[in-house]
Write an enzyme that holds these catalytic residues in place. Structure first.
Site, short mmCIF file in Angstrom:
data_model
loop_
_atom_site.label_atom_id
_atom_site.label_comp_id
_atom_site.label_asym_id
_atom_site.label_seq_id
_atom_site.Cartn_x
_atom_site.Cartn_y
_atom_site.Cartn_z
N LYS A 122 0.85 -1.18 0.00
CA LYS A 122 0.00 0.00 0.00
C LYS A 122 0.88 1.22 0.00
CE LYS A 122 -4.49 0.82 0.11
NZ LYS A 122 -5.57 -0.03 -0.38
P1 NAD Z 1 -13.23 7.51 -2.52
O1 NAD Z 1 -12.27 8.58 -2.24
O2 NAD Z 1 -13.73 7.33 -3.91
O3 NAD Z 1 -14.52 7.65 -1.58
C1 NAD Z 1 -14.45 7.79 -0.19
C2 NAD Z 1 -15.82 8.25 0.31
O4 NAD Z 1 -15.79 8.28 1.74
C3 NAD Z 1 -16.20 9.66 -0.14
O5 NAD Z 1 -17.59 9.68 -0.42
C4 NAD Z 1 -15.89 10.52 1.08
O6 NAD Z 1 -16.69 11.69 1.15
C5 NAD Z 1 -16.27 9.56 2.19
N1 NAD Z 1 -15.62 9.86 3.47
C6 NAD Z 1 -14.36 10.29 3.69
N2 NAD Z 1 -14.17 10.45 5.02
C7 NAD Z 1 -15.33 10.12 5.62
C8 NAD Z 1 -15.76 10.08 6.96
N3 NAD Z 1 -14.96 10.44 7.96
N4 NAD Z 1 -17.04 9.66 7.21
C9 NAD Z 1 -17.85 9.32 6.20
N5 NAD Z 1 -17.50 9.34 4.91
C10 NAD Z 1 -16.26 9.74 4.63
O7 NAD Z 1 -12.55 6.18 -1.98
P2 NAD Z 1 -12.84 4.67 -2.40
O8 NAD Z 1 -11.85 4.28 -3.42
O9 NAD Z 1 -14.29 4.48 -2.64
O10 NAD Z 1 -12.40 3.92 -1.04
C11 NAD Z 1 -13.28 3.80 0.07
C12 NAD Z 1 -12.82 2.65 0.95
O11 NAD Z 1 -12.80 1.46 0.17
C13 NAD Z 1 -11.41 2.80 1.52
O12 NAD Z 1 -11.36 2.17 2.78
C14 NAD Z 1 -10.56 2.02 0.53
O13 NAD Z 1 -9.35 1.57 1.09
C15 NAD Z 1 -11.50 0.87 0.24
N6 NAD Z 1 -11.24 0.16 -1.01
C16 NAD Z 1 -11.21 0.81 -2.21
C17 NAD Z 1 -10.98 0.09 -3.37
C18 NAD Z 1 -11.02 0.73 -4.73
O14 NAD Z 1 -10.95 -0.01 -5.73
N7 NAD Z 1 -11.15 2.04 -4.85
C19 NAD Z 1 -10.75 -1.28 -3.30
C20 NAD Z 1 -10.79 -1.93 -2.07
C21 NAD Z 1 -11.04 -1.19 -0.93
#
Ligand code: NAD
Length: 431
Positions: A122
């Site tokens: 990561k």
């Molecule tokens: P992103 O940046 O697209 O979205 C994050 C969302 O969370 C946004 O809507 C933001 O406003 C919201 N957010 C941020 N802080 C917050 C808080 N304190 N309370 C509530 N909402 C909050 O990110 P993403 O890529 O969708 O990732 C989200 C999660 O999924 C992370 O934990 C990431 O590690 C995990 N993840 C992502 C992927 C991927 O392919 N993008 C894959 C596996 C896991």
């Protein structure tokens, strides 16, 4: 149904609350529990509970006002015994080395639980990207990429998007590495735009995996999707797609949130209206909806709760107030080990992050394979292969959970840790 596994005593006294709990301590605790259930050799435990490499870089970025600002970033590889390291890049003001170490370790288990040939890594930069211009964001991305280029490469370590990073940022990363070597290296990152070696289906893959595992959980519990209500914390890449696909499958999405708060309507949310409103005004809103805090969203009386934002959202302070029957962890590490026990006692069926959100890395794997072969598949091929892998992993974890009488998190870890331990054992400890 699930066996109670004691949480090993920790030396740390860090409180188990959002923003306070140490994600790496949590990741090690989750590993220790699985190691105990597996009866893992103590030598192997010592190897697998640590990260192999940790790179910290502090680097200058030329800002639009011609001032130079210094930024700090990280790239951590937890284990690479099953294949090259794989894991996303996070841009966030709260990123720190322990968070990146935890996320790297979770990537190792995630790749193992779905059986794709990668280790875990990561990366992250301490930055609030919303405060940067597009030009500054590009400068930061290119310099950070150059700094970590001593670790990354198509057969060594392959980054992807995570919180606040996207296909454009992956394009800049790919271009930076390509400029260094003088030819295009598409397989150095995944989650790229389609025109430069990205894959069909990648943008939606994580949410698609969450949808598939949620529907499998509902089926297992005998709940029809049409009778299920859903609340999603964090409608970003993962949360939005999960909400949209669950809605298409017949579920009623009643609440969604972003970092500013949640929008709730018990009759159902008009997802597109809410997201359009956010684009126009910066706020999630629809004509008829009640505004809630993120904490209130987690405690709504829904069938399915999808935490899809950040770590430590469900903790010992609020876990007993969670009313959902199914928790699908779209985010990485949203539930602390203490909260896990409380949810298990309440009979909540939790689909753990390393399984629930593994769809993203699975289609990243497809993208990497397509780039290396220079031969691309169509979207229906991708989605079918993804579904096969996700369902096989879900069924396998559910079977282990029933056989060993442990909850789904422990079962997923048992499957994953066993695979990694076997790889490490077969390879042997060098020299
Ligand atoms: P992103 O940046 O697209 O979205 C994050 C969302 O969370 C946004 O809507 C933001 O406003 C919201 N957010 C941020 N802080 C917050 C808080 N304190 N309370 C509530 N909402 C909050 O990110 P993403 O890529 O969708 O990732 C989200 C999660 O999924 C992370 O934990 C990431 O590690 C995990 N993840 C992502 C992927 C991927 O392919 N993008 C894959 C596996 C896991």
């Amino acid at each position: 149904m699930a066996q109670q596994v004691e949480i090993p005593q920790r030396e740390s006294t860090i409180p188990d609350e959002p923003g306070r709990a140490n994600p790496f301590t949590n990741a090690q605790t989750q590993f220790d529990i699985a190691a105990e259930v597996l009866g893992l050799d103590p030598n192997m435990r010592r190897v697998l509970r640590e990260c192999k490499r940790q790179l910290i870089v502090t680097f200058p970025v030329l800002m639009d006002d011609h001032a130079i600002q210094m930024f700090t970033g990280f790239r951590v590889q937890h284990n690479i015994d099953r294949g090259p390291a794989k894991g996303g890049i996070r841009y966030h003001q709260d990123v720190n080395i322990d968070e990146v170490k935890a996320l790297a370790m979770w990537m190792t288990w995630k790749c193992a639980v779905v059986g794709i040939p990668y280790g875990g890594a990561k990366g992250g930069v301490i930055v609030d990207p919303k405060k940067l211009s597009r030009n500054e964001l590009e400068n930061l991305t290119r310099r950070y990429t150059s700094e970590i280029s001593i670790l990354i490469g198509p057969d060594r370590d392959i980054p992807a998007p995570d919180v606040n990073t996207n296909a454009q940022i992956m394009a800049w990363m790919m271009d930076t590495i390509s400029m260094q070597v003088g030819h295009s290296v598409p397989a150095v990152v995944t989650g790229k735009p389609l025109g430069i070696g990205g894959s069909e289906g990648r943008a939606e893959a994580t949410g698609r995996g969450c949808m598939l595992t949620t529907l499998a959980a509902l089926k297992h519990l005998g709940i029809h999707p049409k009778d299920a209500t859903v609340a999603v914390q964090g409608v970003g890449n993962v949360g939005y797609t999960t909400a949209k696909l669950l809605q298409q499958a017949g579920c009623k999405v009643v609440a969604v949130s972003d970092s500013n708060g949640a929008c709730y309507n018990e009759d159902g949310i008009q997802l597109d209206e809410v997201v359009r409103e956010k684009e126009l005004t910066g706020r999630l809103r629809q004509k008829v909806c009640t505004m809630l805090t993120n904490a209130e969203l987690l405690e709504l009386p829904v069938t399915v709760l999808v935490p899809a934002a950040l770590e430590n959202q469900i903790h010992r302070g609020n876990a007993h107030r969670v009313k959902a029957k199914v928790v699908c962890e779209g985010a990485n590490g949203p539930t602390t080990p203490e909260a896990d026990l409380i949810l298990a006692e309440k009979g909540v069926f939790l689909i753990p992050d390393i399984l629930a959100n593994a769809g993203g890395v699975t289609v990243s794997y497809f993208e990497w394979v397509q780039d290396l072969q220079e031969f691309f598949w169509d979207e229906s091929d991708i989605n079918q292969r993804l579904e096969r892998i996700m369902m096989k992993a879900f069924d396998n974890v559910l079977r282990v959970s029933q056989e060993k009488k442990v909850n789904m998190r422990v079962a997923a870890y048992v499957v994953a840790v066993d695979r990694v331990a076997q790889a490490t054992t077969i390879r042997g400890i060098y020299p």
